[in-house]
Design a protein around this motif. Structure first.
Motif, PDB file in Angstrom:
ATOM      1  N   GLY A  56       0.789  -1.220   0.000  1.00 50.12           N
ATOM      2  CA  GLY A  56       0.000   0.000   0.000  1.00 50.12           C
ATOM      3  C   GLY A  56       0.822   1.271   0.000  1.00 50.12           C
ATOM      4  N   GLN A  57       2.145   1.140  -0.036  1.00 49.40           N
ATOM      5  CA  GLN A  57       3.019   2.309  -0.056  1.00 49.40           C
ATOM      6  C   GLN A  57       3.078   2.899  -1.461  1.00 49.40           C
ATOM      7  N   VAL A  58       2.998   4.222  -1.547  1.00 47.30           N
ATOM      8  CA  VAL A  58       3.086   4.900  -2.839  1.00 47.30           C
ATOM      9  C   VAL A  58       4.521   4.838  -3.339  1.00 47.30           C
ATOM     10  N   VAL A  59       4.713   4.335  -4.561  1.00 50.21           N
ATOM     11  CA  VAL A  59       6.061   4.188  -5.123  1.00 50.21           C
ATOM     12  C   VAL A  59       6.319   5.155  -6.275  1.00 50.21           C
ATOM     13  N   GLY A  60       5.310   5.902  -6.684  1.00 43.93           N
ATOM     14  CA  GLY A  60       5.499   6.857  -7.771  1.00 43.93           C
ATOM     15  C   GLY A  60       4.194   7.159  -8.472  1.00 43.93           C
ATOM     16  N   SER A  61       4.306   7.831  -9.593  1.00 45.34           N
ATOM     17  CA  SER A  61       3.148   8.177 -10.414  1.00 45.34           C
ATOM     18  C   SER A  61       3.233   7.454 -11.746  1.00 45.34           C
ATOM     19  N   SER A  62       2.086   7.035 -12.267  1.00 45.30           N
ATOM     20  CA  SER A  62       2.066   6.363 -13.562  1.00 45.30           C
ATOM     21  C   SER A  62       2.352   7.328 -14.707  1.00 45.30           C
ATOM     22  N   LEU A  63       2.429   8.624 -14.402  1.00 50.43           N
ATOM     23  CA  LEU A  63       2.649   9.636 -15.433  1.00 50.43           C
ATOM     24  C   LEU A  63       4.110  10.036 -15.593  1.00 50.43           C
ATOM     25  N   ILE A  64       4.956   9.652 -14.638  1.00 47.68           N
ATOM     26  CA  ILE A  64       6.351  10.095 -14.629  1.00 47.68           C
ATOM     27  C   ILE A  64       7.282   8.890 -14.592  1.00 47.68           C
ATOM     28  N   GLY A  65       8.258   8.869 -15.504  1.00 50.87           N
ATOM     29  CA  GLY A  65       9.212   7.775 -15.544  1.00 50.87           C
ATOM     30  C   GLY A  65      10.196   7.812 -14.386  1.00 50.87           C
ATOM     31  N   GLN A  66      10.789   6.670 -14.099  1.00 49.21           N
ATOM     32  CA  GLN A  66      11.818   6.553 -13.073  1.00 49.21           C
ATOM     33  C   GLN A  66      12.996   5.777 -13.638  1.00 49.21           C
ATOM     34  N   THR A  67      14.151   6.003 -13.055  1.00 47.75           N
ATOM     35  CA  THR A  67      15.315   5.193 -13.418  1.00 47.75           C
ATOM     36  C   THR A  67      15.462   4.057 -12.410  1.00 47.75           C
ATOM     37  N   TYR A  68      16.128   2.998 -12.837  1.00 47.50           N
ATOM     38  CA  TYR A  68      16.402   1.842 -11.974  1.00 47.50           C
ATOM     39  C   TYR A  68      17.884   1.540 -12.093  1.00 47.50           C
ATOM     40  N   ASN A  69      18.657   2.284 -11.300  1.00 49.03           N
ATOM     41  CA  ASN A  69      20.110   2.204 -11.374  1.00 49.03           C
ATOM     42  C   ASN A  69      20.709   1.665 -10.083  1.00 49.03           C
ATOM     43  N   LEU A  70      21.898   1.126 -10.211  1.00 50.81           N
ATOM     44  CA  LEU A  70      22.649   0.707  -9.037  1.00 50.81           C
ATOM     45  C   LEU A  70      23.190   1.943  -8.320  1.00 50.81           C
ATOM     46  N   PRO A  71      23.400   1.875  -7.013  1.00 49.12           N
ATOM     47  CA  PRO A  71      23.994   3.014  -6.304  1.00 49.12           C
ATOM     48  C   PRO A  71      25.375   3.334  -6.856  1.00 49.12           C
ATOM     49  N   LYS A  72      25.700   4.612  -6.933  1.00 56.46           N
ATOM     50  CA  LYS A  72      27.031   5.011  -7.394  1.00 56.46           C
ATOM     51  C   LYS A  72      28.082   4.652  -6.354  1.00 56.46           C
ATOM     52  N   GLN A  73      29.274   4.287  -6.835  1.00 56.86           N
ATOM     53  CA  GLN A  73      30.371   4.010  -5.910  1.00 56.86           C
ATOM     54  C   GLN A  73      30.872   5.296  -5.272  1.00 56.86           C
ATOM     55  N   ASN A  74      30.790   6.397  -6.031  1.00 53.34           N
ATOM     56  CA  ASN A  74      31.181   7.708  -5.510  1.00 53.34           C
ATOM     57  C   ASN A  74      30.003   8.666  -5.691  1.00 53.34           C
ATOM     58  N   PRO A  75      29.083   8.695  -4.730  1.00 50.37           N
ATOM     59  CA  PRO A  75      27.868   9.501  -4.865  1.00 50.37           C
ATOM     60  C   PRO A  75      28.127  10.982  -5.103  1.00 50.37           C
ATOM     61  N   ASP A  76      29.263  11.486  -4.670  1.00 54.48           N
ATOM     62  CA  ASP A  76      29.558  12.910  -4.812  1.00 54.48           C
ATOM     63  C   ASP A  76      30.223  13.247  -6.146  1.00 54.48           C
ATOM     64  N   ASP A  77      30.455  12.235  -6.970  1.00 53.49           N
ATOM     65  CA  ASP A  77      31.114  12.472  -8.254  1.00 53.49           C
ATOM     66  C   ASP A  77      30.062  12.614  -9.359  1.00 53.49           C
ATOM     67  N   PRO A  78      29.811  13.865  -9.832  1.00 50.80           N
ATOM     68  CA  PRO A  78      28.785  14.071 -10.862  1.00 50.80           C
ATOM     69  C   PRO A  78      29.176  13.473 -12.213  1.00 50.80           C
ATOM     70  N   GLU A  79      30.451  13.182 -12.415  1.00 50.91           N
ATOM     71  CA  GLU A  79      30.916  12.653 -13.690  1.00 50.91           C
ATOM     72  C   GLU A  79      30.745  11.129 -13.793  1.00 50.91           C
ATOM     73  N   GLU A  80      30.525  10.483 -12.657  1.00 51.37           N
ATOM     74  CA  GLU A  80      30.379   9.034 -12.678  1.00 51.37           C
ATOM     75  C   GLU A  80      29.050   8.644 -13.300  1.00 51.37           C
ATOM     76  N   ALA A  81      29.093   7.801 -14.297  1.00 49.53           N
ATOM     77  CA  ALA A  81      27.865   7.375 -14.974  1.00 49.53           C
ATOM     78  C   ALA A  81      27.148   6.317 -14.140  1.00 49.53           C
ATOM     79  N   ALA A  82      25.848   6.496 -14.019  1.00 49.05           N
ATOM     80  CA  ALA A  82      25.052   5.523 -13.275  1.00 49.05           C
ATOM     81  C   ALA A  82      24.863   4.258 -14.108  1.00 49.05           C
ATOM     82  N   LYS A  83      25.003   3.101 -13.482  1.00 51.05           N
ATOM     83  CA  LYS A  83      24.834   1.838 -14.178  1.00 51.05           C
ATOM     84  C   LYS A  83      23.446   1.272 -13.883  1.00 51.05           C
TER      85      LYS A  83
END
Length: 225
Positions: A56-83
């Motif tokens: 029953g928990q809200v997980v999002g809206s059917s109108l807006i897309g979401q990504t399904y990525n693994l956590p970044k190894q360096n969260p503070d690095d904006p240049e690191e590409a999400a896998k």
């Protein structure tokens, strides 16, 4: 002088009454009426087309897309590409505004398309890289993706960059990989995709589509059942 003061007072009182009446009608009664009608007749849409999981928990809206990525190894690095997290069905690319945009990960600050021509070298490279990644990610020990099987929506972002749906062809392309990653039978995942495929509106408008968030929510429930 007295008449002038009296007329001014009457005008001020009339203006104040009009302000009070219009405030009550337009600022209170009308919003309440519209909200009540919306909740009574279109509750789901009025509340943002929310999607809820099994608990029953809200997980999002059917109108807006979401990504399904693994956590970044360096969260503070904006240049690191999400896998991508390959146990989930993946949405369309979300690089609608380009790599320097705030909208590279389905951010809701703004949306838009690249506006690049079909022969733009940068766009061609994005598509070629995306196609190679789709082939590599979705090829398994028992199923090899052919370049001709990769649909257009797998390698291009939508006009908004926030498209919540993918084509049935792209969903089917991911079935073997999702089944393998989640230790499920391929037939189970095929049925899951079929159950969450929506046809054309009124039978003739738009294209068949699969809402990725709804599909992944059902997948999560299946893997935990």
């Amino acid at each position: 002088m007295n008449n002038s003061v009296g007329n001014t007072a009457r005008l001020l009182w009339a203006g104040l009454r009009a302000l009070l009446v219009l405030t009550i009608v337009c600022g209170v009664l009308y919003p309440l009426a519209v909200t009540g009608i919306a909740q009574a007749l279109f509750s789901d849409k009025a509340n943002g087309s929310e999607i809820k999981d099994k608990s029953g928990q809200v997980v999002g809206s059917s109108l807006i897309g979401q990504t399904y990525n693994l956590p970044k190894q360096n969260p503070d690095d904006p240049e690191e590409a999400a896998k991508p997290d390959l146990k989930w069905f993946q949405p369309r690319p979300s690089n609608g505004l380009g790599s320097n945009s705030v909208n590279t990960q389905y951010s809701l600050i703004l949306s838009g398309a690249t506006n690049k021509a079909g022969d733009n070298p940068d766009l061609i490279k994005l598509v070629e890289d995306a196609k190679a990644a789709v082939i590599a990610d979705n090829s398994t020990a028992t199923y090899k993706v052919k370049p001709s099987e990769v649909p257009a929506d797998a390698v291009t972002s939508s006009g908004s960059g926030l498209d919540p749906a993918i084509s049935p062809e792209y969903a089917e392309l991911q079935i073997h990989r999702v089944a393998e990653q989640n230790h499920l039978d391929v037939k189970q995942v095929e049925k899951l995709v079929a159950d969450h495929t929506t046809g054309r509106t009124l039978g003739f408008m738009g294209e068949p589509r699969v809402n990725v968030l709804e599909l992944n929510t059902a997948l999560k429930a299946l893997t935990k059942s």
